[in-house]
Scaffold this active site. Structure first.
Site, PDB file in Angstrom:
ATOM      1  CG  ASP A  61     -60.638 127.509  -6.086  1.00  9.17           C
ATOM      2  OD1 ASP A  61     -60.662 128.558  -6.752  1.00  9.17           O
ATOM      3  OD2 ASP A  61     -61.607 127.104  -5.422  1.00  9.17           O
ATOM      4  CB  THR A  94     -62.076 132.744  -3.092  1.00 10.89           C
ATOM      5  OG1 THR A  94     -61.195 131.939  -3.880  1.00 10.89           O
ATOM      6  CG2 THR A  94     -63.470 132.618  -3.662  1.00 10.89           C
ATOM      7  CB  THR A  95     -56.773 133.468  -2.986  1.00 10.32           C
ATOM      8  OG1 THR A  95     -57.082 132.099  -3.250  1.00 10.32           O
ATOM      9  CG2 THR A  95     -55.464 133.540  -2.227  1.00 10.32           C
ATOM     10  CG  ASP A 384     -61.740 130.003 -10.143  1.00  8.71           C
ATOM     11  OD1 ASP A 384     -62.829 129.877  -9.547  1.00  8.71           O
ATOM     12  OD2 ASP A 384     -60.649 129.718  -9.630  1.00  8.71           O
TER      13      ASP A 384
END
Length: 549
Positions: A61, A94-95, A384
């Site tokens: 994550d 986010t990545t 998520d």
């Protein structure tokens, strides 16, 4: 004295100017993007992070990785904050934010090396981001059924340690989100994920009501209450400590006994107010005195103390109880209702369950797993999934995943760039080129042939905009039929955040900071400072000025 240097910065200050500052910041962003890039997609790898206390975190994550890393470089920290904001707003992506921002800055560096002014690059990126958001809204498709929500949840959890149970977990996520749906929105703060180690992930289930990781203040209190009348209080059932120093002179046993009797009477008065309201289950955010515990137990009341604020809010949503901040305000009309409140033991974990609530707007998922590390990793995947399902419920629009929407954007942004005159066109074309990083990374992380698959993907998009990369089969397929779907809001937020972050970094042409801000521990054996960056040439300790003799 005419050539005497003038010092305007304090001793020990570091300064990086113009191209040096820009190169340093871009390099730091690229390094951070490189760290998280290998975690993207269903075939992404995990990172093991060990804290100074020896705590181990295994995750892919992006938000967790960057939160746990101790990053000193200021520009890299800006990207970390951008990723955190992405997590807070939409719960996923986010990545992607960091990877896209890193690639945008890499392409910007090429433009700057070719002599394009920073202001032109920034303007081009800003217009390209605006156009990309418009295009995403045009290619988005409606999503208003439960099956689509499940596909969104499965896509969000793919490659996050839960692949072998993602279908079951997706069912739990969608059911929990729909259960708390109110006015077209699902507030995922009202869904509690309770981790219980032991058994397998497939044994996870959605509770009928609220579950608290709490036990009553006394083992002798009731452990099973039917037709519960619930009070939630932010008021201590104990004597308050005085704010000033006090002194009590007791000269005889009678006086001491009278003093204790007075304290007991005060506690008893507080408990009587609770009893008079008709309560049989009490949740207190503050403390409960031992003597109060005795009287509550005697009255047959199940009482809990030091209950977390988040749990109090969920109880309020589920039972309809009103939070009481002053015990004098506690009355029957402030009480909530539940058909059953009881204690249950799951594996070796004792939990309190609040069930049979009328139209509850809060819920709990019991997450099982063989070890603490497994449950922690899957809990992040569930977070998520909940975020993207909630975003889809509110927005009602989705995009096709697997790199399909990115390749579509690349194609249309290039067409748009050709219509723009001047050097700004070059920036827009580079922006389009940077978006290819998502499908390329998906392919690379799966160990597939990047060049051929990207070529096949572009060719297939001439006829079908839903074609994407199936990393499990190693070929391009229709991702709509495969059920790989992402929320529109997540993708839009990712592009806007990445564009704003890269613009902010590109506009910095000077960095001035105390030495310990950029180099807190001094250079290491390789000559790099604590930020992981090599020292820049010509950046002296006095703002680039020679030291005073």
């Amino acid at each position: 004295m005419a050539n005497q240097p003038i010092f305007i910065l304090p001793e020990g200050t570091e300064r990086y100017s113009k191209r040096d500052a820009l190169r340093m910041n871009i390099t730091a962003a690229k390094v951070l993007a490189g760290i998280v890039r290998t975690t993207l997609g269903p075939k992404g790898m995990d990172k093991m992070l060990t804290s100074s206390l020896g705590d181990v975190t295994v995750t892919n994550d992006g938000a967790t990785i960057m939160r746990e890393m101790e990053i000193n470089q200021p520009a890299a920290r800006m990207l970390v904050e951008t990723a955190k904001k992405q997590e807070d707003i939409v719960g996923d992506g986010t990545t992607s934010v960091v990877v896209i921002a890193g690639e945008l800055l890499s392409k910007a560096e090429e433009l700057l090396d070719d002599g394009i002014a920073t202001s032109i690059v920034v303007k081009g990126y800003r217009n390209a981001t605006k156009k990309a958001v418009e295009l995403l809204k045009e290619i988005a498709i409606d999503a208003d059924d439960e099956e689509t929500l499940k596909k969104v949840a499965v896509t969000a959890m793919s490659g996050k340690g839960s692949d072998y149970a993602k279908e079951h977990l997706a069912d739990l996520v969608v059911e929990a989100a729909l259960r708390i749906k109110e006015d077209g929105k699902s507030d995922i703060d009202n869904i509690n994920i309770q981790r219980v180690s032991g058994d397998s992930v497939e044994d996870s289930f959605l509770a009928e009501g609220i579950i608290l990781d709490k036990s009553p203040v006394s083992k002798n209190m009731p452990r099973d209450v039917r037709d519960a009348k619930i009070a939630i209080m932010k008021y201590p059932i104990e004597l308050k400590n005085t704010n000033t120093d006090t002194k009590i002179d007791i000269t005889s046993p009678d006086q001491f006994e009278a003093f204790l009797k007075q304290e007991e009477d005060m506690i008893k008065e507080l408990v009587n107010k609770v009893i008079d309201s008709g309560v049989n289950v009490l949740f207190c955010q503050k403390g409960i005195d031992d003597m109060a515990e005795h009287y509550l137990k005697k009255a047959g009341i199940m009482a809990f103390k030091r209950v977390k604020k988040s749990d109090m809010e969920r109880i309020e949503k589920a039972t309809g109880a009103k939070l009481v901040t002053d015990i004098d305000d506690l009355s029957e009309d402030k009480l909530g209702k539940a058909g059953h409140v009881y204690l249950d033991k799951i594996f070796d974990h004792e939990l309190t369950l609040i069930e049979e609530c009328d139209n509850p707007k809060a819920s709990s998922i019991i997450l099982r797993g063989s070890t603490r590390y497994v449950t922690e990793q899957i809990a992040r995947a569930l977070d998520d999934a909940l975020g993207v399902v909630a975003a889809t419920i509110e927005e009602g629009k989705v995009l096709i995943g697997g790199g399909a929407c990115e390749i579509d954007l690349v194609k249309q942004l290039r067409e748009y760039g050709e219509t723009v005159s001047g050097r700004e066109q070059l920036a827009i074309l580079k922006y389009a080129e940077a978006l290819e990083v998502i499908p390329r990374t998906l392919i690379e992380n799966a160990g597939l042939d990047t060049i051929n698959l990207i070529a096949d993907l572009k060719a297939a998009h001439e006829d079908n905009p839903f074609i994407g990369i199936n990393v499990f089969e190693g070929k391009v397929v229709d991702m709509k039929e495969a059920g790989v779907i992402e929320p529109l809001r997540v993708k839009i937020q990712a592009l806007q955040s990445a564009g704003e972050a890269s613009e902010m970094i590109l506009r910095i042409d000077d960095m001035i900071a105390a030495r310990n801000a950029l180099n807190s521990t001094g250079p290491d054996e390789s000559g790099n400072d604590a930020s992981g960056m090599p020292p820049m040439p010509g950046a002296g300790g006095m703002g680039g000025m020679p030291p005073m003799m």
